[in-house]
Design a protein around this motif. Structure first.
Motif, PDB file in Angstrom:
ATOM      1  N   LEU A 100     -12.008 -17.291  -5.340  1.00  0.00           N
ATOM      2  CA  LEU A 100     -12.267 -15.893  -5.014  1.00  0.00           C
ATOM      3  C   LEU A 100     -12.005 -15.598  -3.547  1.00  0.00           C
ATOM      4  CD1 LEU A 100     -15.790 -15.518  -6.726  1.00  0.00           C
ATOM      5  CD2 LEU A 100     -13.563 -15.100  -7.768  1.00  0.00           C
ATOM      6  N   ILE A 101     -11.574 -14.376  -3.254  1.00  0.00           N
ATOM      7  CA  ILE A 101     -11.621 -13.888  -1.872  1.00  0.00           C
ATOM      8  C   ILE A 101     -13.079 -13.501  -1.628  1.00  0.00           C
ATOM      9  CG2 ILE A 101     -10.885 -12.091  -0.268  1.00  0.00           C
ATOM     10  CD1 ILE A 101      -8.241 -11.905  -1.678  1.00  0.00           C
ATOM     11  N   HIS A 102     -13.751 -14.215  -0.733  1.00  0.00           N
ATOM     12  CA  HIS A 102     -15.207 -14.088  -0.564  1.00  0.00           C
ATOM     13  C   HIS A 102     -15.621 -12.665  -0.155  1.00  0.00           C
ATOM     14  CE1 HIS A 102     -18.928 -16.751   0.485  1.00  0.00           C
ATOM     15  NE2 HIS A 102     -19.299 -15.604  -0.032  1.00  0.00           N
ATOM     16  N   TRP A 103     -14.888 -12.081   0.774  1.00  0.00           N
ATOM     17  CA  TRP A 103     -15.102 -10.701   1.223  1.00  0.00           C
ATOM     18  C   TRP A 103     -13.735 -10.062   1.439  1.00  0.00           C
ATOM     19  CZ3 TRP A 103     -19.894  -8.306   1.947  1.00  0.00           C
ATOM     20  CH2 TRP A 103     -21.018  -9.142   1.886  1.00  0.00           C
ATOM     21  N   PRO A 104     -13.625  -8.738   1.326  1.00  0.00           N
ATOM     22  CA  PRO A 104     -12.320  -8.106   1.549  1.00  0.00           C
ATOM     23  C   PRO A 104     -11.892  -8.073   3.015  1.00  0.00           C
ATOM     24  CG  PRO A 104     -14.002  -6.447   1.077  1.00  0.00           C
ATOM     25  CD  PRO A 104     -14.646  -7.783   0.861  1.00  0.00           C
ATOM     26  N   MET A 105     -12.746  -8.591   3.899  1.00  0.00           N
ATOM     27  CA  MET A 105     -12.502  -8.501   5.340  1.00  0.00           C
ATOM     28  C   MET A 105     -11.957  -9.804   5.928  1.00  0.00           C
ATOM     29  SD  MET A 105     -16.206  -6.745   6.202  1.00  0.00           S
ATOM     30  CE  MET A 105     -17.129  -8.051   5.411  1.00  0.00           C
ATOM     31  N   GLY A 106     -10.874  -9.701   6.679  1.00  0.00           N
ATOM     32  CA  GLY A 106     -10.355 -10.865   7.391  1.00  0.00           C
ATOM     33  C   GLY A 106     -10.916 -10.930   8.802  1.00  0.00           C
ATOM     34  N   PHE A 107     -11.314 -12.136   9.252  1.00  0.00           N
ATOM     35  CA  PHE A 107     -11.830 -12.337  10.611  1.00  0.00           C
ATOM     36  C   PHE A 107     -10.818 -13.141  11.441  1.00  0.00           C
ATOM     37  CE2 PHE A 107     -16.443 -12.731   8.752  1.00  0.00           C
ATOM     38  CZ  PHE A 107     -16.391 -11.409   8.353  1.00  0.00           C
ATOM     39  N   LYS A 108     -10.973 -13.050  12.742  1.00  0.00           N
ATOM     40  CA  LYS A 108     -10.129 -13.823  13.653  1.00  0.00           C
ATOM     41  C   LYS A 108     -10.249 -15.309  13.324  1.00  0.00           C
ATOM     42  CE  LYS A 108      -9.965 -15.239  18.490  1.00  0.00           C
ATOM     43  NZ  LYS A 108     -10.728 -15.236  19.756  1.00  0.00           N
ATOM     44  N   PRO A 109      -9.103 -15.991  13.094  1.00  0.00           N
ATOM     45  CA  PRO A 109      -9.152 -17.428  12.789  1.00  0.00           C
ATOM     46  C   PRO A 109      -9.656 -18.224  13.985  1.00  0.00           C
ATOM     47  CG  PRO A 109      -6.982 -16.482  12.287  1.00  0.00           C
ATOM     48  CD  PRO A 109      -7.724 -15.472  13.088  1.00  0.00           C
ATOM     49  N   GLY A 110     -10.254 -19.357  13.700  1.00  0.00           N
ATOM     50  CA  GLY A 110     -10.754 -20.215  14.769  1.00  0.00           C
ATOM     51  C   GLY A 110     -11.901 -21.073  14.283  1.00  0.00           C
ATOM     52  N   GLU A 111     -12.625 -21.651  15.226  1.00  0.00           N
ATOM     53  CA  GLU A 111     -13.684 -22.586  14.868  1.00  0.00           C
ATOM     54  C   GLU A 111     -14.959 -21.910  14.372  1.00  0.00           C
ATOM     55  OE1 GLU A 111     -14.355 -25.381  17.998  1.00  0.00           O
ATOM     56  OE2 GLU A 111     -12.238 -25.968  18.092  1.00  0.00           O
ATOM     57  N   LYS A 112     -15.157 -20.642  14.744  1.00  0.00           N
ATOM     58  CA  LYS A 112     -16.390 -19.951  14.345  1.00  0.00           C
ATOM     59  C   LYS A 112     -16.190 -19.252  13.010  1.00  0.00           C
ATOM     60  CE  LYS A 112     -18.315 -19.262  18.952  1.00  0.00           C
ATOM     61  NZ  LYS A 112     -18.693 -18.279  19.985  1.00  0.00           N
ATOM     62  N   ASP A 113     -17.151 -19.447  12.106  1.00  0.00           N
ATOM     63  CA  ASP A 113     -17.078 -18.783  10.801  1.00  0.00           C
ATOM     64  C   ASP A 113     -17.189 -17.268  10.937  1.00  0.00           C
ATOM     65  OD1 ASP A 113     -16.864 -21.207   9.513  1.00  0.00           O
ATOM     66  OD2 ASP A 113     -19.013 -21.372   9.083  1.00  0.00           O
ATOM     67  N   ILE A 114     -18.039 -16.822  11.876  1.00  0.00           N
ATOM     68  CA  ILE A 114     -18.201 -15.378  12.104  1.00  0.00           C
ATOM     69  C   ILE A 114     -18.006 -15.123  13.606  1.00  0.00           C
ATOM     70  CG2 ILE A 114     -19.710 -13.370  11.816  1.00  0.00           C
ATOM     71  CD1 ILE A 114     -21.215 -14.987   9.650  1.00  0.00           C
TER      72      ILE A 114
END
Length: 273
Positions: A100-114
């Motif tokens: 599944l796509i967990h949320w419809p929102m993409g976040f900045k890639p990197g080491e932090k989940d949020i």
């Protein structure tokens, strides 16, 4: 599309030290549907429990329905396969039954989940979930996953996806928060009209503002009448009157609101459903 077992074991907030045993007990009790996610950071422990029960001959891999979810920092098309293969490695599996796509929102890639900015709001990746879906479709083509779906999509977002030009693989489900205080009737009807199944998470509710669903007098009354616990009210056939009473409890009370992401262009809860 294979049938999704009706009841699944959710592994969110399951501690790494405990979840392996929980999975083993669940398989012994007859659970065949396991709901995982990269974000839960316990997939390797879930995989250990599954591996052990397969080794013991209690269950075969093809009898299990294992679900995981693509996290928001992996929405770039080039990162989707990496995320999926990392999950498969952690679970020690060759394929997922559903991704599944967990949320419809993409976040900045990197080491932090949020990843958050100075004001405490999420940093978006400016990706489109329509592009992310293309990469999800590729996973099916490559045999890494059998089915794909979405989670936390509102009806407008799901409609956009279903109407996407060149759609190769339809979403089989939309996994959403659903319980008597948030019955999601409009969204469920919308999904079913479009032949998309609905998977409920937090079906027993939880706690927000001191509200505990399992303490609700209506639920306790129905449970007592059927000689069940409040949680068991959801696992057998109720009368039409029981169902009407449960549906009347709706307060539009959403427990999973994800407030740090309200600034995101694809935040799903700015509209009614």
């Amino acid at each position: 599309m294979q049938e999704i077992p009706t009841v699944g074991l959710g592994t969110w907030k399951a501690s790494p030290g405990e979840v392996t045993d929980a999975v083993k007990v669940a398989i012994n009790l007859g659970y065949r549907h396991f709901d995982c996610a990269y974000l839960y950071h316990n997939e390797s422990e879930v995989g250990l429990g599954i591996k052990e029960k397969i080794r013991e001959g209690v269950v075969k891999r093809e009898e299990l329905f294992v679900v995981s979810k693509l996290w928001c920092t992996y929405h770039k098309k080039s990162l989707v396969k990496t995320a999926c293969t990392n999950t498969l490695e952690a679970l020690n599996l060759d394929y997922l039954d559903l991704y599944l796509i967990h949320w419809p929102m993409g976040f900045k890639p990197g080491e932090k989940d949020i990843p958050l900015d100075r004001s405490g709001k999420v940093i978006p990746s400016h990706t489109s979930f329509l592009d992310t879906w293309q990469a999800m479709e590729n996973l099916v083509m490559e045999g890494l996953v059998k089915n794909i779906g979405v989670s936390n999509f509102n009806h407008e977002q799901l409609e956009r996806l279903l109407n996407k030009p060149g759609l190769r693989v339809r979403p089989v489900t939309n996994q959403i928060e659903c319980h008597p205080y948030l019955n999601q009737k409009n969204l469920i009807d919308f999904c079913h009209q479009r032949n998309v199944s609905v998977t409920a998470y937090r079906p027993l509710g939880g706690s927000r503002d001191g509200v505990h669903l399992m303490d609700d007098m209506v639920i306790r009354k129905i449970a007592k009448k059927h000689e069940k616990s409040p949680a068991q009210v959801f696992d057998f056939e109720l009368t039409e009157k029981d169902m009407e009473e449960l549906l009347s409890l709706d307060k539009n009370l959403r427990l999973a609101t994800f407030p740090t992401t309200e600034n995101h262009k694809d935040y799903p809860f700015h509209i009614e459903y």
